[in-house]
Design a protein around this motif. Structure first.
Motif, PDB file in Angstrom:
ATOM      1  N   PHE A  29      30.574  16.541 -19.540  1.00 53.03           N
ATOM      2  CA  PHE A  29      30.067  17.794 -18.993  1.00 53.03           C
ATOM      3  C   PHE A  29      28.642  17.597 -18.504  1.00 53.03           C
ATOM      4  N   ASP A  30      28.270  18.423 -17.549  1.00 51.66           N
ATOM      5  CA  ASP A  30      26.932  18.378 -16.962  1.00 51.66           C
ATOM      6  C   ASP A  30      26.069  19.390 -17.712  1.00 51.66           C
ATOM      7  N   ALA A  31      25.132  18.892 -18.511  1.00 57.06           N
ATOM      8  CA  ALA A  31      24.312  19.754 -19.366  1.00 57.06           C
ATOM      9  C   ALA A  31      23.528  20.792 -18.556  1.00 57.06           C
ATOM     10  N   ALA A  32      22.921  20.375 -17.470  1.00 55.28           N
ATOM     11  CA  ALA A  32      22.133  21.303 -16.654  1.00 55.28           C
ATOM     12  C   ALA A  32      23.025  22.368 -16.014  1.00 55.28           C
ATOM     13  N   ALA A  33      24.217  21.962 -15.553  1.00 57.65           N
ATOM     14  CA  ALA A  33      25.130  22.921 -14.919  1.00 57.65           C
ATOM     15  C   ALA A  33      25.645  23.943 -15.932  1.00 57.65           C
ATOM     16  N   LEU A  34      25.935  23.500 -17.162  1.00 55.63           N
ATOM     17  CA  LEU A  34      26.395  24.429 -18.196  1.00 55.63           C
ATOM     18  C   LEU A  34      25.322  25.471 -18.499  1.00 55.63           C
ATOM     19  N   GLN A  35      24.096  25.017 -18.682  1.00 58.73           N
ATOM     20  CA  GLN A  35      23.003  25.949 -18.959  1.00 58.73           C
ATOM     21  C   GLN A  35      22.803  26.921 -17.803  1.00 58.73           C
ATOM     22  N   SER A  36      22.829  26.397 -16.602  1.00 60.27           N
ATOM     23  CA  SER A  36      22.636  27.236 -15.423  1.00 60.27           C
ATOM     24  C   SER A  36      23.724  28.298 -15.319  1.00 60.27           C
ATOM     25  N   TYR A  37      24.978  27.907 -15.530  1.00 62.97           N
ATOM     26  CA  TYR A  37      26.088  28.859 -15.448  1.00 62.97           C
ATOM     27  C   TYR A  37      25.921  29.979 -16.479  1.00 62.97           C
ATOM     28  N   VAL A  38      25.636  29.611 -17.723  1.00 68.38           N
ATOM     29  CA  VAL A  38      25.488  30.627 -18.773  1.00 68.38           C
ATOM     30  C   VAL A  38      24.333  31.565 -18.446  1.00 68.38           C
ATOM     31  N   LEU A  39      23.192  31.007 -18.056  1.00 65.66           N
ATOM     32  CA  LEU A  39      22.018  31.844 -17.813  1.00 65.66           C
ATOM     33  C   LEU A  39      22.132  32.673 -16.539  1.00 65.66           C
ATOM     34  N   ARG A  40      22.852  32.197 -15.552  1.00 66.20           N
ATOM     35  CA  ARG A  40      22.987  32.933 -14.292  1.00 66.20           C
ATOM     36  C   ARG A  40      24.137  33.932 -14.288  1.00 66.20           C
ATOM     37  N   TYR A  41      25.256  33.573 -14.898  1.00 65.96           N
ATOM     38  CA  TYR A  41      26.465  34.372 -14.718  1.00 65.96           C
ATOM     39  C   TYR A  41      27.019  35.030 -15.976  1.00 65.96           C
ATOM     40  N   CYS A  42      26.626  34.572 -17.138  1.00 63.52           N
ATOM     41  CA  CYS A  42      27.226  35.119 -18.359  1.00 63.52           C
ATOM     42  C   CYS A  42      26.386  36.196 -19.020  1.00 63.52           C
ATOM     43  N   GLN A  43      25.168  36.397 -18.579  1.00 65.72           N
ATOM     44  CA  GLN A  43      24.327  37.426 -19.187  1.00 65.72           C
ATOM     45  C   GLN A  43      24.704  38.802 -18.669  1.00 65.72           C
ATOM     46  N   ALA A  44      24.811  39.726 -19.601  1.00 66.87           N
ATOM     47  CA  ALA A  44      25.074  41.117 -19.232  1.00 66.87           C
ATOM     48  C   ALA A  44      23.734  41.838 -19.076  1.00 66.87           C
ATOM     49  N   PRO A  45      23.619  42.734 -18.124  1.00 65.79           N
ATOM     50  CA  PRO A  45      22.344  43.427 -17.905  1.00 65.79           C
ATOM     51  C   PRO A  45      21.834  44.175 -19.143  1.00 65.79           C
ATOM     52  N   GLY A  46      22.730  44.681 -19.985  1.00 65.27           N
ATOM     53  CA  GLY A  46      22.325  45.398 -21.188  1.00 65.27           C
ATOM     54  C   GLY A  46      22.163  44.510 -22.408  1.00 65.27           C
ATOM     55  N   GLY A  47      22.319  43.216 -22.241  1.00 64.40           N
ATOM     56  CA  GLY A  47      22.188  42.280 -23.353  1.00 64.40           C
ATOM     57  C   GLY A  47      23.515  41.660 -23.723  1.00 64.40           C
ATOM     58  N   GLY A  48      23.455  40.537 -24.372  1.00 70.01           N
ATOM     59  CA  GLY A  48      24.658  39.826 -24.794  1.00 70.01           C
ATOM     60  C   GLY A  48      25.182  38.915 -23.701  1.00 70.01           C
ATOM     61  N   LEU A  49      26.110  38.057 -24.115  1.00 62.25           N
ATOM     62  CA  LEU A  49      26.721  37.111 -23.182  1.00 62.25           C
ATOM     63  C   LEU A  49      28.216  37.353 -23.136  1.00 62.25           C
ATOM     64  N   ARG A  50      28.808  37.012 -22.012  1.00 62.21           N
ATOM     65  CA  ARG A  50      30.236  37.257 -21.801  1.00 62.21           C
ATOM     66  C   ARG A  50      30.938  35.966 -21.428  1.00 62.21           C
ATOM     67  N   ASP A  51      32.242  36.028 -21.462  1.00 59.57           N
ATOM     68  CA  ASP A  51      33.092  34.886 -21.138  1.00 59.57           C
ATOM     69  C   ASP A  51      32.868  34.438 -19.696  1.00 59.57           C
TER      70      ASP A  51
END
Length: 115
Positions: A29-51
């Motif tokens: 796995f690409d460590a930088a890509a995983l972090q980027s995906y989680v931080l860019r796309y998995c954060q909910a505006p009201g808090g928490g992370l999603r699938d």
């Protein structure tokens, strides 16, 4: 359209892209890509992370997304800026490394008796 990240991407692994060898090198796995995906796309505006985008956040995905980011950050660790880094996580137990060390020390002197 999904909103942008609510936290910074500081600390997103740059050493892994530079070819650094770490205990996690070669795990596919690409460590930088995983972090980027989680931080860019998995954060909910009201808090928490999603699938994934479009899904609601929940405790399960918040826990495991943060654990994934922590392990990915460990993959790229080589003295770069540590701002925004999460504590190191043991990928087997999904606990902070110091908690796993304390657990192992505790049970070393208390062998389990299954008799």
């Amino acid at each position: 359209e999904e909103s942008g990240p609510t936290t910074t991407t500081a600390g997103v692994g740059s050493a892994s892209a530079a070819g650094a060898t770490t205990p996690f090198s070669g795990y596919g796995f690409d460590a930088a890509a995983l972090q980027s995906y989680v931080l860019r796309y998995c954060q909910a505006p009201g808090g928490g992370l999603r699938d994934k985008p479009g899904k609601p956040p929940d405790f399960y995905h918040t826990c495991y997304a943060l654990s994934g980011v922590a392990v990915a950050q460990m993959c790229g660790a080589s003295g770069e800026d540590t701002e925004g880094r999460l504590p190191e996580v043991d990928p087997v137990f999904n606990l902070r490394v110091e908690k796993v060390q304390a657990m192992k020390k505790y049970f070393e002197v208390r062998p389990l008796d299954f008799a």
